[in-house]
Design a protein around this motif. Structure first.
Motif, PDB file in Angstrom:
ATOM      1  N   VAL A  16       0.756  -1.320  -0.025  1.00  0.00           N
ATOM      2  CA  VAL A  16       0.198   0.039  -0.077  1.00  0.00           C
ATOM      3  C   VAL A  16       0.843   1.237   0.035  1.00  0.00           C
ATOM      4  CG1 VAL A  16      -1.590   1.351   1.412  1.00  0.00           C
ATOM      5  CG2 VAL A  16      -2.136  -0.948   1.057  1.00  0.00           C
ATOM      6  N   LEU A  17       2.001   1.235   0.730  1.00  0.00           N
ATOM      7  CA  LEU A  17       2.808   2.503   1.030  1.00  0.00           C
ATOM      8  C   LEU A  17       3.737   2.546  -0.224  1.00  0.00           C
ATOM      9  CD1 LEU A  17       3.566   2.284   4.742  1.00  0.00           C
ATOM     10  CD2 LEU A  17       1.729   3.694   3.578  1.00  0.00           C
ATOM     11  N   LEU A  18       4.152   1.740  -1.148  1.00  0.00           N
ATOM     12  CA  LEU A  18       4.731   2.007  -2.319  1.00  0.00           C
ATOM     13  C   LEU A  18       4.530   2.879  -3.399  1.00  0.00           C
ATOM     14  CD1 LEU A  18       5.684  -1.831  -3.428  1.00  0.00           C
ATOM     15  CD2 LEU A  18       7.102  -0.011  -2.427  1.00  0.00           C
ATOM     16  N   PRO A  19       5.189   3.755  -3.798  1.00  0.00           N
ATOM     17  CA  PRO A  19       4.839   5.130  -4.552  1.00  0.00           C
ATOM     18  C   PRO A  19       4.378   4.435  -5.921  1.00  0.00           C
ATOM     19  CG  PRO A  19       7.005   5.078  -4.275  1.00  0.00           C
ATOM     20  CD  PRO A  19       6.710   3.852  -3.309  1.00  0.00           C
ATOM     21  N   ARG A  20       3.166   5.020  -6.401  1.00  0.00           N
ATOM     22  CA  ARG A  20       2.738   4.670  -7.755  1.00  0.00           C
ATOM     23  C   ARG A  20       2.896   5.866  -8.726  1.00  0.00           C
ATOM     24  NH1 ARG A  20      -3.510   3.099  -6.118  1.00  0.00           N
ATOM     25  NH2 ARG A  20      -3.207   5.442  -6.081  1.00  0.00           N
ATOM     26  N   ASP A  21       2.636   5.375  -9.982  1.00  0.00           N
ATOM     27  CA  ASP A  21       2.647   6.343 -11.070  1.00  0.00           C
ATOM     28  C   ASP A  21       1.533   7.057 -11.317  1.00  0.00           C
ATOM     29  OD1 ASP A  21       5.203   5.212 -11.690  1.00  0.00           O
ATOM     30  OD2 ASP A  21       4.372   3.826 -13.252  1.00  0.00           O
ATOM     31  N   LYS A  22       1.603   8.236 -11.703  1.00  0.00           N
ATOM     32  CA  LYS A  22       0.301   9.097 -11.638  1.00  0.00           C
ATOM     33  C   LYS A  22      -0.556   8.909 -13.017  1.00  0.00           C
ATOM     34  CE  LYS A  22       0.712  12.071  -8.167  1.00  0.00           C
ATOM     35  NZ  LYS A  22      -0.095  12.279  -7.318  1.00  0.00           N
ATOM     36  N   GLU A  25      -6.721   7.447 -14.117  1.00  0.00           N
ATOM     37  CA  GLU A  25      -7.383   6.570 -13.213  1.00  0.00           C
ATOM     38  C   GLU A  25      -7.138   6.607 -11.723  1.00  0.00           C
ATOM     39  OE1 GLU A  25      -5.734   4.888 -15.729  1.00  0.00           O
ATOM     40  OE2 GLU A  25      -7.321   5.074 -17.107  1.00  0.00           O
ATOM     41  N   SER A  26      -5.791   6.870 -11.309  1.00  0.00           N
ATOM     42  CA  SER A  26      -5.265   7.083  -9.779  1.00  0.00           C
ATOM     43  C   SER A  26      -5.934   8.401  -9.377  1.00  0.00           C
ATOM     44  CB  SER A  26      -3.820   6.821  -9.695  1.00  0.00           C
ATOM     45  OG  SER A  26      -3.225   8.094 -10.665  1.00  0.00           O
ATOM     46  N   GLU A  27      -5.969   9.413 -10.172  1.00  0.00           N
ATOM     47  CA  GLU A  27      -6.590  10.626  -9.804  1.00  0.00           C
ATOM     48  C   GLU A  27      -8.102  10.681  -9.310  1.00  0.00           C
ATOM     49  OE1 GLU A  27      -4.959  13.492  -9.632  1.00  0.00           O
ATOM     50  OE2 GLU A  27      -3.076  12.506 -10.699  1.00  0.00           O
ATOM     51  N   LYS A  28      -8.739   9.607  -9.994  1.00  0.00           N
ATOM     52  CA  LYS A  28     -10.350   9.384  -9.362  1.00  0.00           C
ATOM     53  C   LYS A  28     -10.040   8.491  -8.203  1.00  0.00           C
ATOM     54  CE  LYS A  28     -11.496   9.459 -14.204  1.00  0.00           C
ATOM     55  NZ  LYS A  28     -12.225   8.440 -15.243  1.00  0.00           N
ATOM     56  N   LEU A  29      -9.321   7.687  -7.742  1.00  0.00           N
ATOM     57  CA  LEU A  29      -9.480   7.193  -6.379  1.00  0.00           C
ATOM     58  C   LEU A  29      -9.418   8.236  -5.212  1.00  0.00           C
ATOM     59  CD1 LEU A  29      -6.913   4.334  -7.280  1.00  0.00           C
ATOM     60  CD2 LEU A  29      -9.501   4.187  -7.266  1.00  0.00           C
ATOM     61  N   PRO A  30     -10.043   7.577  -4.125  1.00  0.00           N
ATOM     62  CA  PRO A  30     -10.025   8.368  -2.848  1.00  0.00           C
ATOM     63  C   PRO A  30      -8.611   8.608  -2.370  1.00  0.00           C
ATOM     64  CG  PRO A  30     -10.811   6.472  -2.359  1.00  0.00           C
ATOM     65  CD  PRO A  30     -10.733   6.508  -3.968  1.00  0.00           C
ATOM     66  N   GLN A  31      -8.047   9.680  -1.816  1.00  0.00           N
ATOM     67  CA  GLN A  31      -6.814   9.981  -1.316  1.00  0.00           C
ATOM     68  C   GLN A  31      -6.805   9.677   0.152  1.00  0.00           C
ATOM     69  OE1 GLN A  31      -4.220  10.492  -3.624  1.00  0.00           O
ATOM     70  NE2 GLN A  31      -5.719  10.672  -5.039  1.00  0.00           N
ATOM     71  N   ILE A  32      -5.823   8.609   0.455  1.00  0.00           N
ATOM     72  CA  ILE A  32      -5.528   8.278   1.848  1.00  0.00           C
ATOM     73  C   ILE A  32      -4.237   8.407   2.241  1.00  0.00           C
ATOM     74  CG2 ILE A  32      -5.820   6.119   3.449  1.00  0.00           C
ATOM     75  CD1 ILE A  32      -7.720   4.925   1.513  1.00  0.00           C
ATOM     76  N   GLY A  33      -3.991   9.064   3.219  1.00  0.00           N
ATOM     77  CA  GLY A  33      -2.760   9.367   3.972  1.00  0.00           C
ATOM     78  C   GLY A  33      -2.092   7.957   4.553  1.00  0.00           C
ATOM     79  N   ALA A  34      -0.892   8.108   4.756  1.00  0.00           N
ATOM     80  CA  ALA A  34      -0.153   6.999   5.283  1.00  0.00           C
ATOM     81  C   ALA A  34      -0.519   6.959   6.710  1.00  0.00           C
ATOM     82  CB  ALA A  34       1.369   7.377   5.297  1.00  0.00           C
ATOM     83  N   ALA A  35      -0.904   7.945   7.626  1.00  0.00           N
ATOM     84  CA  ALA A  35      -1.243   7.759   8.862  1.00  0.00           C
ATOM     85  C   ALA A  35      -2.572   7.228   9.039  1.00  0.00           C
ATOM     86  CB  ALA A  35      -1.267   9.221   9.671  1.00  0.00           C
ATOM     87  N   ASP A  36      -3.456   7.593   8.223  1.00  0.00           N
ATOM     88  CA  ASP A  36      -4.793   6.999   8.122  1.00  0.00           C
ATOM     89  C   ASP A  36      -4.685   5.445   7.743  1.00  0.00           C
ATOM     90  OD1 ASP A  36      -5.943   9.237   8.481  1.00  0.00           O
ATOM     91  OD2 ASP A  36      -6.355   9.631   6.364  1.00  0.00           O
ATOM     92  N   ALA A  37      -3.784   4.930   7.006  1.00  0.00           N
ATOM     93  CA  ALA A  37      -3.536   3.651   6.428  1.00  0.00           C
ATOM     94  C   ALA A  37      -2.899   2.873   7.446  1.00  0.00           C
ATOM     95  CB  ALA A  37      -2.639   3.593   5.253  1.00  0.00           C
ATOM     96  N   VAL A  38      -2.059   3.467   8.402  1.00  0.00           N
ATOM     97  CA  VAL A  38      -1.254   2.918   9.489  1.00  0.00           C
ATOM     98  C   VAL A  38      -2.678   2.497  10.672  1.00  0.00           C
ATOM     99  CG1 VAL A  38       0.135   3.202  11.619  1.00  0.00           C
ATOM    100  CG2 VAL A  38       0.879   3.508   9.008  1.00  0.00           C
ATOM    101  N   GLN A  39      -3.336   3.729  10.763  1.00  0.00           N
ATOM    102  CA  GLN A  39      -4.423   3.531  11.893  1.00  0.00           C
ATOM    103  C   GLN A  39      -5.285   2.336  11.429  1.00  0.00           C
ATOM    104  OE1 GLN A  39      -6.698   7.018  12.323  1.00  0.00           O
ATOM    105  NE2 GLN A  39      -7.427   6.720  14.324  1.00  0.00           N
TER     106      GLN A  39
END
Length: 137
Positions: A16-22, A25-39
């Motif tokens: 999940v935390l690996l960087p992805r290419d822009k 389709e990725s612009e339409k996905l909801p943006q989740i921060g690293a802190a939210d993912a860890v929680q």
């Protein structure tokens, strides 16, 4: 069983935390921060750790299944080890020299080899003069 959950969790977290290419389709996905993912991951692990308390029969059956799978894996590895050793011994035995010389109690196949004439040159072959390599002085 707990080990598998931990491995799955950490591997999922890394993916999940690996960087992805822009991409569009990725612009339409909801943006989740690293802190939210860890929680969220911490909450999921906490929930999984309570699973056996809520469903003891499921954990018991899962433990028995893991034991059976482990036993089958050991049996399979043992069988594979025996097959490899049998092949290795067969190859080693094929490379060994025969135990008999063929001079005493020879088989018919050995007699055919012994009965083959050694001098196969004809008189014409013997009549030719042999010339060795030229040696420069």
């Amino acid at each position: 069983m707990r080990f598998l959950f931990r491995i799955t969790f950490w591997l999922g977290l890394v993916l999940v935390l690996l960087p992805r290419d822009k991409t569009p389709e990725s612009e339409k996905l909801p943006q989740i921060g690293a802190a939210d993912a860890v929680q969220a991951a911490t909450a999921a692990v906490s929930n999984m750790s309570q699973f056996c308390k809520r469903q003891p029969t499921a954990c018991e059956v899962g433990g028995q299944a893991a034991t059976i799978i482990g036993q089958r894996a050991q049996d399979g590895a043992r069988k594979l080890y025996q097959i490899i050793n049998d092949k290795k011994e067969q190859i080693t035995n094929d490379k060994k020299a025969p135990d008999h010389t063929g001079s005493i109690g020879a088989d018919t196949t050995d007699l055919a080899v012994v009965a083959t004439p050694r001098d196969t040159l004809t008189q014409d072959d013997l009549a030719l003069e042999w010339r060795g390599p030229e040696i420069a002085n």
